[in-house]
Write an enzyme that holds these catalytic residues in place. Sequence first.
Site, PDB file in Angstrom:
ATOM      1  N   ASN A  76       6.721  15.338  76.560  1.00  0.00           N
ATOM      2  CA  ASN A  76       5.626  14.120  76.911  1.00  0.00           C
ATOM      3  C   ASN A  76       4.537  13.383  75.686  1.00  0.00           C
ATOM      4  O   ASN A  76       4.594  13.998  74.756  1.00  0.00           O
ATOM      5  CB  ASN A  76       3.813  15.030  77.932  1.00  0.00           C
ATOM      6  CG  ASN A  76       2.525  13.868  78.277  1.00  0.00           C
ATOM      7  OD1 ASN A  76       3.142  12.674  78.216  1.00  0.00           O
ATOM      8  ND2 ASN A  76       1.979  14.361  78.441  1.00  0.00           N
ATOM      9  N   TRP A  77       5.656  11.798  76.039  1.00  0.00           N
ATOM     10  CA  TRP A  77       5.088  11.778  74.736  1.00  0.00           C
ATOM     11  C   TRP A  77       3.754  10.968  75.162  1.00  0.00           C
ATOM     12  O   TRP A  77       3.664  10.250  73.655  1.00  0.00           O
ATOM     13  CB  TRP A  77       6.478  10.277  74.715  1.00  0.00           C
ATOM     14  CG  TRP A  77       7.866  10.718  75.055  1.00  0.00           C
ATOM     15  CD1 TRP A  77       7.751  12.823  74.368  1.00  0.00           C
ATOM     16  CD2 TRP A  77       9.081  10.709  74.304  1.00  0.00           C
ATOM     17  NE1 TRP A  77       9.309  12.578  74.101  1.00  0.00           N
ATOM     18  CE2 TRP A  77       9.853  11.490  73.826  1.00  0.00           C
ATOM     19  CE3 TRP A  77       9.439   8.761  73.945  1.00  0.00           C
ATOM     20  CZ2 TRP A  77      10.910  11.352  73.686  1.00  0.00           C
ATOM     21  CZ3 TRP A  77      10.884   9.179  73.838  1.00  0.00           C
ATOM     22  CH2 TRP A  77      11.777   9.531  73.992  1.00  0.00           C
ATOM     23  N   LYS A  78       3.423  10.645  75.722  1.00  0.00           N
ATOM     24  CA  LYS A  78       2.252  10.229  74.961  1.00  0.00           C
ATOM     25  C   LYS A  78       2.116   8.292  75.175  1.00  0.00           C
ATOM     26  O   LYS A  78       3.215   7.623  75.343  1.00  0.00           O
ATOM     27  CB  LYS A  78       0.856  10.881  75.211  1.00  0.00           C
ATOM     28  CG  LYS A  78       0.412  12.201  75.655  1.00  0.00           C
ATOM     29  CD  LYS A  78      -0.569  12.924  75.131  1.00  0.00           C
ATOM     30  CE  LYS A  78      -0.163  14.287  75.144  1.00  0.00           C
ATOM     31  NZ  LYS A  78      -1.568  15.150  75.452  1.00  0.00           N
ATOM     32  N   HIS A 134      -2.191  15.476  84.347  1.00  0.00           N
ATOM     33  CA  HIS A 134      -2.380  15.405  83.450  1.00  0.00           C
ATOM     34  C   HIS A 134      -4.133  15.306  83.132  1.00  0.00           C
ATOM     35  O   HIS A 134      -5.073  15.003  83.621  1.00  0.00           O
ATOM     36  CB  HIS A 134      -1.654  14.931  82.383  1.00  0.00           C
ATOM     37  CG  HIS A 134      -1.814  14.995  81.234  1.00  0.00           C
ATOM     38  ND1 HIS A 134      -3.000  15.583  80.512  1.00  0.00           N
ATOM     39  CD2 HIS A 134      -0.893  15.934  80.198  1.00  0.00           C
ATOM     40  CE1 HIS A 134      -2.833  15.589  78.997  1.00  0.00           C
ATOM     41  NE2 HIS A 134      -1.016  16.332  79.502  1.00  0.00           N
ATOM     42  N   GLU A 177      -5.533  14.274  81.248  1.00  0.00           N
ATOM     43  CA  GLU A 177      -6.224  13.042  80.461  1.00  0.00           C
ATOM     44  C   GLU A 177      -6.488  12.379  81.816  1.00  0.00           C
ATOM     45  O   GLU A 177      -7.304  11.041  81.235  1.00  0.00           O
ATOM     46  CB  GLU A 177      -4.916  12.904  79.165  1.00  0.00           C
ATOM     47  CG  GLU A 177      -5.005  13.314  77.997  1.00  0.00           C
ATOM     48  CD  GLU A 177      -3.725  13.563  77.285  1.00  0.00           C
ATOM     49  OE1 GLU A 177      -3.275  13.043  77.865  1.00  0.00           O
ATOM     50  OE2 GLU A 177      -3.592  14.740  76.417  1.00  0.00           O
ATOM     51  N   GLU A 200      -2.638  23.822  81.822  1.00  0.00           N
ATOM     52  CA  GLU A 200      -2.433  22.921  80.482  1.00  0.00           C
ATOM     53  C   GLU A 200      -4.449  23.426  80.424  1.00  0.00           C
ATOM     54  O   GLU A 200      -4.892  22.841  81.146  1.00  0.00           O
ATOM     55  CB  GLU A 200      -2.240  22.069  80.382  1.00  0.00           C
ATOM     56  CG  GLU A 200      -0.973  21.382  80.198  1.00  0.00           C
ATOM     57  CD  GLU A 200       0.004  20.660  79.971  1.00  0.00           C
ATOM     58  OE1 GLU A 200       0.499  20.086  78.539  1.00  0.00           O
ATOM     59  OE2 GLU A 200      -1.242  19.385  80.773  1.00  0.00           O
ATOM     60  N   GLY A 209      -3.653  19.451  72.338  1.00  0.00           N
ATOM     61  CA  GLY A 209      -3.711  18.384  71.631  1.00  0.00           C
ATOM     62  C   GLY A 209      -4.919  18.810  70.054  1.00  0.00           C
ATOM     63  O   GLY A 209      -5.491  18.352  69.049  1.00  0.00           O
ATOM     64  N   SER A 260      -0.419  22.964  72.446  1.00  0.00           N
ATOM     65  CA  SER A 260      -0.456  23.137  71.112  1.00  0.00           C
ATOM     66  C   SER A 260       0.769  23.880  71.442  1.00  0.00           C
ATOM     67  O   SER A 260       0.592  25.043  70.774  1.00  0.00           O
ATOM     68  CB  SER A 260      -1.270  24.155  70.818  1.00  0.00           C
ATOM     69  OG  SER A 260      -2.989  23.216  70.561  1.00  0.00           O
ATOM     70  N   GLY A 316       3.066  18.573  74.222  1.00  0.00           N
ATOM     71  CA  GLY A 316       2.529  17.202  73.759  1.00  0.00           C
ATOM     72  C   GLY A 316       3.518  16.689  72.270  1.00  0.00           C
ATOM     73  O   GLY A 316       4.330  15.653  71.744  1.00  0.00           O
ATOM     74  N   GLY A 317       2.251  16.575  70.730  1.00  0.00           N
ATOM     75  CA  GLY A 317       2.447  16.676  70.094  1.00  0.00           C
ATOM     76  C   GLY A 317       3.896  17.013  69.750  1.00  0.00           C
ATOM     77  O   GLY A 317       4.546  16.280  68.386  1.00  0.00           O
TER      78      GLY A 317
END
Length: 255
Positions: free
Chosen positions: A9-11, A95, A97, A167, A173, A213, A234-235
């Site tokens: 997930n490149w956000k 998600h 967010e 999640e 994150g 994470s 993500g990251g």
Amino acid sequence: MRRLFIAGNWKMNMKLDSAKALAEGLKAEAAGVGEVDIAVCPPFVYIPAVAEILAGSNIGYGAQNVYFEKAGAFTGEIETAMLTDFNCKYVILGHSERRHIMGESSELVNKKVHAALAAGLTPIVCVGELLSEREAGVTSQVNRRQFDGSFSGVSAEDMKKCVIAYEPVWAIGTGKVATPEQAQEVHADLRALMTERYGKEVADVVRIQYGGSVKANNAQELLSKPDIDGALVGGASLKVDAFMGIINACRSIQK
Ligand code: PGA
């Protein structure tokens, strides 16, 4: 038998050049990987460029969100046909967010799930509790409520096409990964709920990714748990080496 599924997930973490370089790098490095499913979800505007690079490769791609309505006056939104125009296969829905920053309810997520399925997209539907909810001992209730709300009215046949991503919001994150035991407990609970709602045959085939994470050094232990069928990353999906590290750590795991 569930094939592991690792999705990035490149956000909102790139510009055109870095999106293209990441897609090119992954395409080259993942070329020989046949054991697990891989996908990336770039920001909407970079989907065409990434689609061109990944066409014909073993890396699927999709979007981070979609609107549920068909063509019409919905300024600023993107409909499912716009994603299938570029051969997207996946769409992340609900998600945390989106739920917590944009205020999306499970009712809205549910409309999006139905729209995605109708368009032939595979929804990756996220659920997860806040730290305060975990501390209050309501983790199971929160995840069950989000599951029921998000999948309301979805048939057993369609449920089989969906992917769930557990999640825990406190792990996204933050570098604070859930322990494999904590994650497995929620995954098993979600699978038990799916069995109650849809029966064992459906619950046995639906993949439940863990997200929060995930890194190359914790992926294998997490994904070795019986009900953890992949990762939403993500990251660590923003660098070729980091994402490939996760993929390579999990290639030999069989479910
Ligand atoms: P993270 O993000 O891997 O950076 O924690 C996961 C996600 O938001 O899907």
